[in-house]
Scaffold this motif. Sequence first.
Motif, PDB file in Angstrom:
ATOM      1  N   GLY A   1      82.487  40.716 -25.398  1.00 43.44           N
ATOM      2  CA  GLY A   1      83.546  41.377 -24.668  1.00 43.44           C
ATOM      3  C   GLY A   1      83.145  42.827 -24.561  1.00 43.44           C
ATOM      4  N   MET A   2      83.138  43.383 -23.366  1.00 42.48           N
ATOM      5  CA  MET A   2      82.612  44.734 -23.185  1.00 42.48           C
ATOM      6  C   MET A   2      83.502  45.570 -22.276  1.00 42.48           C
ATOM      7  SD  MET A   2      78.544  44.163 -22.608  1.00 42.48           S
ATOM      8  CE  MET A   2      77.502  43.352 -23.815  1.00 42.48           C
ATOM      9  N   GLU A   3      83.856  46.747 -22.752  1.00 43.19           N
ATOM     10  CA  GLU A   3      84.369  47.765 -21.841  1.00 43.19           C
ATOM     11  C   GLU A   3      83.311  48.843 -21.756  1.00 43.19           C
ATOM     12  OE1 GLU A   3      88.615  49.227 -21.303  1.00 43.19           O
ATOM     13  OE2 GLU A   3      87.630  50.990 -22.156  1.00 43.19           O
ATOM     14  N   LEU A   4      82.785  49.040 -20.554  1.00 44.30           N
ATOM     15  CA  LEU A   4      81.612  49.887 -20.368  1.00 44.30           C
ATOM     16  C   LEU A   4      81.977  51.142 -19.577  1.00 44.30           C
ATOM     17  CD1 LEU A   4      79.117  46.964 -19.639  1.00 44.30           C
ATOM     18  CD2 LEU A   4      79.650  48.056 -21.833  1.00 44.30           C
ATOM     19  N   GLY A   5      81.013  51.688 -18.875  1.00 39.79           N
ATOM     20  CA  GLY A   5      81.221  52.980 -18.231  1.00 39.79           C
ATOM     21  C   GLY A   5      82.170  52.925 -17.046  1.00 39.79           C
TER      22      GLY A   5
ATOM     23  N   THR B   1      80.216  52.841  -5.933  1.00 39.07           N
ATOM     24  CA  THR B   1      79.392  52.951  -7.136  1.00 39.07           C
ATOM     25  C   THR B   1      79.314  51.584  -7.818  1.00 39.07           C
ATOM     26  OG1 THR B   1      81.126  53.426  -8.762  1.00 39.07           O
ATOM     27  CG2 THR B   1      80.313  55.279  -7.435  1.00 39.07           C
ATOM     28  N   ALA B   2      78.461  51.501  -8.829  1.00 36.90           N
ATOM     29  CA  ALA B   2      78.303  50.252  -9.576  1.00 36.90           C
ATOM     30  C   ALA B   2      79.448  50.013 -10.548  1.00 36.90           C
ATOM     31  CB  ALA B   2      76.983  50.271 -10.341  1.00 36.90           C
ATOM     32  N   TYR B   3      80.321  51.005 -10.711  1.00 42.87           N
ATOM     33  CA  TYR B   3      81.398  50.908 -11.692  1.00 42.87           C
ATOM     34  C   TYR B   3      82.693  50.418 -11.060  1.00 42.87           C
ATOM     35  CZ  TYR B   3      78.246  53.812 -14.473  1.00 42.87           C
ATOM     36  OH  TYR B   3      77.168  54.292 -15.162  1.00 42.87           O
ATOM     37  N   GLY B   4      83.566  49.863 -11.914  1.00 41.19           N
ATOM     38  CA  GLY B   4      84.856  49.391 -11.430  1.00 41.19           C
ATOM     39  C   GLY B   4      85.876  49.314 -12.538  1.00 41.19           C
ATOM     40  N   LEU B   5      85.976  50.382 -13.330  1.00 36.95           N
ATOM     41  CA  LEU B   5      86.897  50.354 -14.464  1.00 36.95           C
ATOM     42  C   LEU B   5      88.319  50.735 -14.053  1.00 36.95           C
ATOM     43  CD1 LEU B   5      87.183  49.858 -17.480  1.00 36.95           C
ATOM     44  CD2 LEU B   5      86.610  52.258 -17.876  1.00 36.95           C
ATOM     45  N   ALA B   6      88.463  51.836 -13.323  1.00 41.09           N
ATOM     46  CA  ALA B   6      89.809  52.326 -13.007  1.00 41.09           C
ATOM     47  C   ALA B   6      89.768  53.168 -11.747  1.00 41.09           C
ATOM     48  CB  ALA B   6      90.362  53.139 -14.176  1.00 41.09           C
ATOM     49  N   ALA B   7      90.967  53.413 -11.176  1.00 43.60           N
ATOM     50  CA  ALA B   7      91.100  54.250  -9.991  1.00 43.60           C
ATOM     51  C   ALA B   7      92.527  54.771  -9.919  1.00 43.60           C
ATOM     52  CB  ALA B   7      90.753  53.462  -8.721  1.00 43.60           C
TER      53      ALA B   7
ATOM     54  N   ASP C   1      87.860  47.959  -6.093  1.00 45.81           N
ATOM     55  CA  ASP C   1      87.164  47.194  -7.128  1.00 45.81           C
ATOM     56  C   ASP C   1      87.375  47.906  -8.461  1.00 45.81           C
ATOM     57  OD1 ASP C   1      86.196  45.510  -5.145  1.00 45.81           O
ATOM     58  OD2 ASP C   1      84.345  46.662  -4.904  1.00 45.81           O
ATOM     59  N   ALA C   2      88.524  47.674  -9.085  1.00 45.04           N
ATOM     60  CA  ALA C   2      88.849  48.364 -10.331  1.00 45.04           C
ATOM     61  C   ALA C   2      89.787  47.514 -11.160  1.00 45.04           C
ATOM     62  CB  ALA C   2      89.499  49.718 -10.045  1.00 45.04           C
ATOM     63  N   GLY C   3      89.571  47.515 -12.461  1.00 42.43           N
ATOM     64  CA  GLY C   3      90.412  46.732 -13.356  1.00 42.43           C
ATOM     65  C   GLY C   3      91.788  47.316 -13.547  1.00 42.43           C
ATOM     66  N   SER C   4      91.927  48.627 -13.412  1.00 41.30           N
ATOM     67  CA  SER C   4      93.222  49.303 -13.486  1.00 41.30           C
ATOM     68  C   SER C   4      93.344  50.260 -12.315  1.00 41.30           C
ATOM     69  CB  SER C   4      93.361  50.103 -14.788  1.00 41.30           C
ATOM     70  OG  SER C   4      93.347  49.260 -15.920  1.00 41.30           O
ATOM     71  N   VAL C   5      94.482  50.216 -11.631  1.00 42.28           N
ATOM     72  CA  VAL C   5      94.754  51.150 -10.541  1.00 42.28           C
ATOM     73  C   VAL C   5      96.107  51.793 -10.805  1.00 42.28           C
ATOM     74  CG1 VAL C   5      95.071  51.464  -8.065  1.00 42.28           C
ATOM     75  CG2 VAL C   5      93.453  49.739  -8.900  1.00 42.28           C
ATOM     76  N   TRP C   6      96.112  53.116 -10.875  1.00 39.43           N
ATOM     77  CA  TRP C   6      97.360  53.857 -11.082  1.00 39.43           C
ATOM     78  C   TRP C   6      97.818  54.465  -9.759  1.00 39.43           C
ATOM     79  CZ3 TRP C   6      93.068  55.286 -14.365  1.00 39.43           C
ATOM     80  CH2 TRP C   6      93.080  54.611 -15.585  1.00 39.43           C
ATOM     81  N   VAL C   7      99.101  54.369  -9.501  1.00 35.35           N
ATOM     82  CA  VAL C   7      99.671  54.963  -8.303  1.00 35.35           C
ATOM     83  C   VAL C   7     100.491  56.170  -8.724  1.00 35.35           C
ATOM     84  CG1 VAL C   7     101.223  54.615  -6.341  1.00 35.35           C
ATOM     85  CG2 VAL C   7      99.694  52.764  -7.081  1.00 35.35           C
ATOM     86  N   ASN C   8     100.097  57.333  -8.238  1.00 32.48           N
ATOM     87  CA  ASN C   8     100.747  58.607  -8.569  1.00 32.48           C
ATOM     88  C   ASN C   8     100.787  58.835 -10.085  1.00 32.48           C
ATOM     89  OD1 ASN C   8     101.256  59.139  -5.817  1.00 32.48           O
ATOM     90  ND2 ASN C   8     103.135  57.931  -5.893  1.00 32.48           N
TER      91      ASN C   8
ATOM     92  N   GLY D   1      90.280  46.409 -18.309  1.00 29.47           N
ATOM     93  CA  GLY D   1      88.858  46.096 -18.361  1.00 29.47           C
ATOM     94  C   GLY D   1      88.239  46.385 -17.011  1.00 29.47           C
ATOM     95  N   GLY D   2      86.953  46.086 -16.878  1.00 32.88           N
ATOM     96  CA  GLY D   2      86.250  46.540 -15.702  1.00 32.88           C
ATOM     97  C   GLY D   2      85.766  45.468 -14.766  1.00 32.88           C
ATOM     98  N   PHE D   3      85.681  45.815 -13.493  1.00 31.02           N
ATOM     99  CA  PHE D   3      84.964  45.034 -12.494  1.00 31.02           C
ATOM    100  C   PHE D   3      83.496  45.479 -12.537  1.00 31.02           C
ATOM    101  CE2 PHE D   3      88.438  43.874  -9.146  1.00 31.02           C
ATOM    102  CZ  PHE D   3      89.321  43.545 -10.165  1.00 31.02           C
ATOM    103  N   LYS D   4      82.635  44.723 -11.884  1.00 26.69           N
ATOM    104  CA  LYS D   4      81.228  45.082 -11.659  1.00 26.69           C
ATOM    105  C   LYS D   4      80.545  45.490 -12.976  1.00 26.69           C
ATOM    106  CE  LYS D   4      82.144  47.984  -8.204  1.00 26.69           C
ATOM    107  NZ  LYS D   4      82.011  48.807  -6.988  1.00 26.69           N
ATOM    108  N   GLN D   5      79.923  46.664 -13.000  1.00 20.55           N
ATOM    109  CA  GLN D   5      79.149  47.088 -14.172  1.00 20.55           C
ATOM    110  C   GLN D   5      80.003  47.782 -15.228  1.00 20.55           C
ATOM    111  OE1 GLN D   5      75.619  46.514 -14.484  1.00 20.55           O
ATOM    112  NE2 GLN D   5      76.246  45.125 -12.848  1.00 20.55           N
ATOM    113  N   SER D   6      81.310  47.663 -15.123  1.00 20.71           N
ATOM    114  CA  SER D   6      82.200  48.314 -16.089  1.00 20.71           C
ATOM    115  C   SER D   6      82.679  47.385 -17.193  1.00 20.71           C
ATOM    116  CB  SER D   6      83.403  48.933 -15.372  1.00 20.71           C
ATOM    117  OG  SER D   6      83.019  50.120 -14.699  1.00 20.71           O
TER     118      SER D   6
END
Length: 493
Positions: free
Chosen positions: A255-259, A416-422, A440-447, A459-464
């Motif tokens: 189980g990995m949470e990466l960059g 980018t190769a990352y997809g952790l948050a936005a 492409d993000a595991g977490s998306v915050w609105v405002n 957690g992350g999408f792609k290389q995250s």
Amino acid sequence: MNRSSTAVTTLRRAANWINGVPRFEGPLHDSIDPATYQVIGNYPENGLNAAMAGVAAASKAFITTPWARDHELRARVLEQLAAAFERNREGLLEVLSLENGKIKREAVFELDMVPSKLRYYGAAALMEAGRALRPKPGRLSMILRQPMGVAAVIAPWNSPVVLTIRSLAPALAAGCTTVIKLPAQVAQTASMMARIMGEAEDLPHGVINLFFESGADGSSYLVNTSHVPVVSFTGATRTGRTIAAAGASNLKRFGMELGGKTPMIVFDDADLGLTLPVLEKALTVFAGQFCMTGSRLLVQDGVYAQVRDSIAERLRRVKLGPASDPTSDMGPLIDRANVERVELMVETALRAGAKAIVRGGAIKYGTLAKGAFFQPALLEVSDNLLEIVQQEVFGPVLTLQRFSDEAEAVRLANSTAYGLAAGVWTRDLAKALRVAEGLDAGSVWVNDWARVFDGTEEGGFKQSGLGRLNGLAALEDFVEYKHIALQPGSAGP
């Protein structure tokens, strides 16, 4: 342990914690305050032997204690751990902020997330269950969820307490025994965490083992040994790839949470009074040493100049200082080596065509020059392929790009190769949902930014990353499913 706070002056030698006993074996190295570079204690370097002893203790505990089978024991211990962290909060706060460098309110933010996570998974331990079904007449099937065995938790130095607990708590709730590895930069914090966890009176020896190291000998053992079937890793994507490849020969579960390279998307209709202060904190919290740091600012044409000028002024006013100064807005990086690394990334970006709106950089004069301080930087870029845009900086460097419409915003954010948050900033809820679904993000915050909860997976999408932490899904990394098929025998005469 005494319920009063632990004064910094009492810091001595940190100890690894194996099978319920502190261990001091190994050559000694200094623990450093990154704000002053003063020595604050020392620690033994003995990662490989500590890892081997920890795995042996955890393997024995998994077999010989009731831990893997007793849900009520696990729930009770998780509650005791939560109470122990609450009792020792002030002492741990002093050690964490001194050794890690983060300012006090950020250290408070980290520590105050710990008890609720432990209690959440204490409740999850009681809820943990399989299921039964009749697939056809005369047949009965049972699906059991069983702990995998020894789980390794490899956590980073940037938020060592909460990121350790975030992996440890679901591992314990699932019934695994554990070996924790932390970096030597936070050896004093790790040692105090171990002493706190030792206060859980019903915790069997060997269920939690903890060591720290400056190298990777112990980590490599955890990744390569067949006695550790699962590893929960939080850290850099490059390291995640390396350990996943190393563990493949044993088909080890990871189980990995990466960059991360979190894009913050600001539309023309955003409430800038709400947005700008959060954008500043999204970069400067933990001195940008956070996988969810808002390091990419994407701004729509209509408010681009206003946002650029306003965020630049905010970053120029950020007051750097040690945790001991209550007026500090941002602490140091973890060490001088990271200051040099971030400085090189900025210089490389400028040579490649980025424009310095706020140059920032290493502090070269005055008292702060003794420490690992880095003034926040704001770089305007038009080339989306620059390294500073594509790679995680892990420091307070913000890139700024403009976009025209929703489609371009999503394209740039996903580039980018990352997809952790936005983050998405707009008054238009329909637009926010459209964009959030396209990211492409595991977490998306609105405002908002960096809102995480014990019961919501992250957690992350792609290389995250791989898998999820927080929420009930976090248990999945630590359990196996077993199908038992029953056919009732015929009745006797």
